[in-house]
Enzyme design. Sequence first.
Site, PDB file in Angstrom:
ATOM      1  N   GLY A  24      85.555 127.853   2.405  1.00 39.53           N
ATOM      2  CA  GLY A  24      85.413 127.188   3.703  1.00 39.53           C
ATOM      3  C   GLY A  24      85.193 125.695   3.620  1.00 39.53           C
ATOM      4  N   HIS A 138      82.815 107.462  -1.256  1.00 37.87           N
ATOM      5  CA  HIS A 138      81.474 107.526  -0.657  1.00 37.87           C
ATOM      6  C   HIS A 138      80.344 107.588  -1.679  1.00 37.87           C
ATOM      7  CE1 HIS A 138      83.095 107.898   3.331  1.00 37.87           C
ATOM      8  NE2 HIS A 138      83.687 109.063   3.087  1.00 37.87           N
ATOM      9  N   ASP A 173      91.399 105.235   4.481  1.00 33.09           N
ATOM     10  CA  ASP A 173      90.806 106.535   4.805  1.00 33.09           C
ATOM     11  C   ASP A 173      90.183 106.400   6.205  1.00 33.09           C
ATOM     12  OD1 ASP A 173      89.447 108.943   2.818  1.00 33.09           O
ATOM     13  OD2 ASP A 173      88.368 108.538   4.689  1.00 33.09           O
ATOM     14  N   HIS A 175      87.397 107.383   7.126  1.00 30.58           N
ATOM     15  CA  HIS A 175      85.966 107.104   6.972  1.00 30.58           C
ATOM     16  C   HIS A 175      85.743 105.736   6.320  1.00 30.58           C
ATOM     17  CE1 HIS A 175      86.324 111.586   6.987  1.00 30.58           C
ATOM     18  NE2 HIS A 175      85.342 111.442   7.866  1.00 30.58           N
ATOM     19  N   ASP A 261      93.162 111.415   5.571  1.00 28.82           N
ATOM     20  CA  ASP A 261      92.513 111.977   6.759  1.00 28.82           C
ATOM     21  C   ASP A 261      92.694 111.075   7.986  1.00 28.82           C
ATOM     22  OD1 ASP A 261      90.864 110.066   5.650  1.00 28.82           O
ATOM     23  OD2 ASP A 261      89.133 111.386   5.377  1.00 28.82           O
ATOM     24  N   ARG A 267      92.175 117.830   9.803  1.00 30.21           N
ATOM     25  CA  ARG A 267      91.094 118.756  10.164  1.00 30.21           C
ATOM     26  C   ARG A 267      89.783 118.037  10.476  1.00 30.21           C
ATOM     27  NH1 ARG A 267      89.047 123.538   6.002  1.00 30.21           N
ATOM     28  NH2 ARG A 267      87.045 123.927   7.011  1.00 30.21           N
TER      29      ARG A 267
HETATM   30 ZN   LIG Z   1      87.692 110.306   4.643  1.00 29.31          ZN
END
Ligand SMILES: [Zn+2]
Length: 431
Positions: A24, A138, A173, A175, A261, A267
Amino acid sequence: MASVRRKVAYFYDAEIGNYHYGQGHPMKPHRVRMTHNLVVNYGLYREMEVFRPKPVSRDQMTRFHSDDYINFLRVINPDNMSEFLRHLQRFNVGEDCPVFDGLFEFCQLYTSGSIGGAVRLNKGQNDIVINWAGGLHHAKKSEASGFCYINDCVLAILELLKHHQRVLYIDIDIHHGDGVEEAFYTTNRVMTASFHKFGEYFPGTGDVQDVGAGEGKNYAINFPLHDGLDDDSFRSIFRPVIGKIMEVYQPGAVVLQCGADSLSGDRLGCFNLSLKGHADCVEYVKGFGIPTLVLGGGGYTLRNVPRCWTYETAVLLGVAVKDTLQYNDYFEYYGPDYRLHMPVSNMENANKPEYLDAVKVQLFNILKQVEPVPGVAIQTGSELATPADLAPPEQDEDKLDSAARQHDTEKKEHPAEYYPNAGGDTMDTKA
Ligand SMILES: [Zn+2]
């Protein structure tokens, strides 16, 4: 822009797809194997040098990360976790960044491609190096974060700083590239430029007003964005901002984090970019002809990540690829259209032209204060591990220990070896 042929290297280890964050979990290393399968399927491996990375040592990781954190990553496994509860908490390992079998080897694999790529750029062996397994932006000095454990971007930049006075890090990205920004926040030898969703969104940093500190003031560039960013909007900000950075900063090398992403339908993401809109950044950066390390990053809709990174591999090679996908090991993922390109959605673009223009003007004003060619002063006191890492670039390549080590052991692979094995195991064939 005329398409110029560049000497491209590509790092890949067939093991990478065997690692699992757990049931998951949205981060699936399998996407890198799927990407490789498409790259091979399109014949792109014939246009570049393909390498299997030589695993980096622990010492290379502690150029940025703390010893106790790296030691912890080496010993922790799903069976001994209960003995390390305090450490798990302290290093933020357990939930978003789970403990799984082979965690440290996984970190070594993705990090090795990025550092190995930086070494090849430093030696002038390639103009562009690709490591789709990397880009885990990150991770912090002593902390895992956002599915990232080792910050291969930071380690690759430290390697590039041995030869280059100034390195530019670009992050597309969705983020914020917080780990990389933090690592170089107080130095002018690295400029970080991140384009990301901002506002009630992980990791929460990356305001336009966060510009760096001390000697690094004005060397951190952040473009905060809202939901629904489309191709035209992105192009209208990326090209001018990066163009201006190139003009004022004149980096000797570039690290481009291509997190997927930010694509439509991700997602975890909320932008609305097509492959072409995403890859336009790659095309534009390539056009400057500066030694460039291209990394992966986020990307959580499994069928779209390989599409994106395969197309970007083709863009970097200057090779046209057909939209119709040929039969491949993971063909069923790409239905019902079985095409390389994917449609965008009709979601609203919350980034109005007035907003984008206003931020652009703000960033141009910050960049006006950037010294065209910053002096050679050595930065100290930052998050960086040792002052030696920030010494002025070495003139004599042969003196570089790590480069020499890499030279002896890095193994050039016959790409065809990968082909039958790329999907040969049975793990994770369905998302
Ligand atoms: Zn990201």
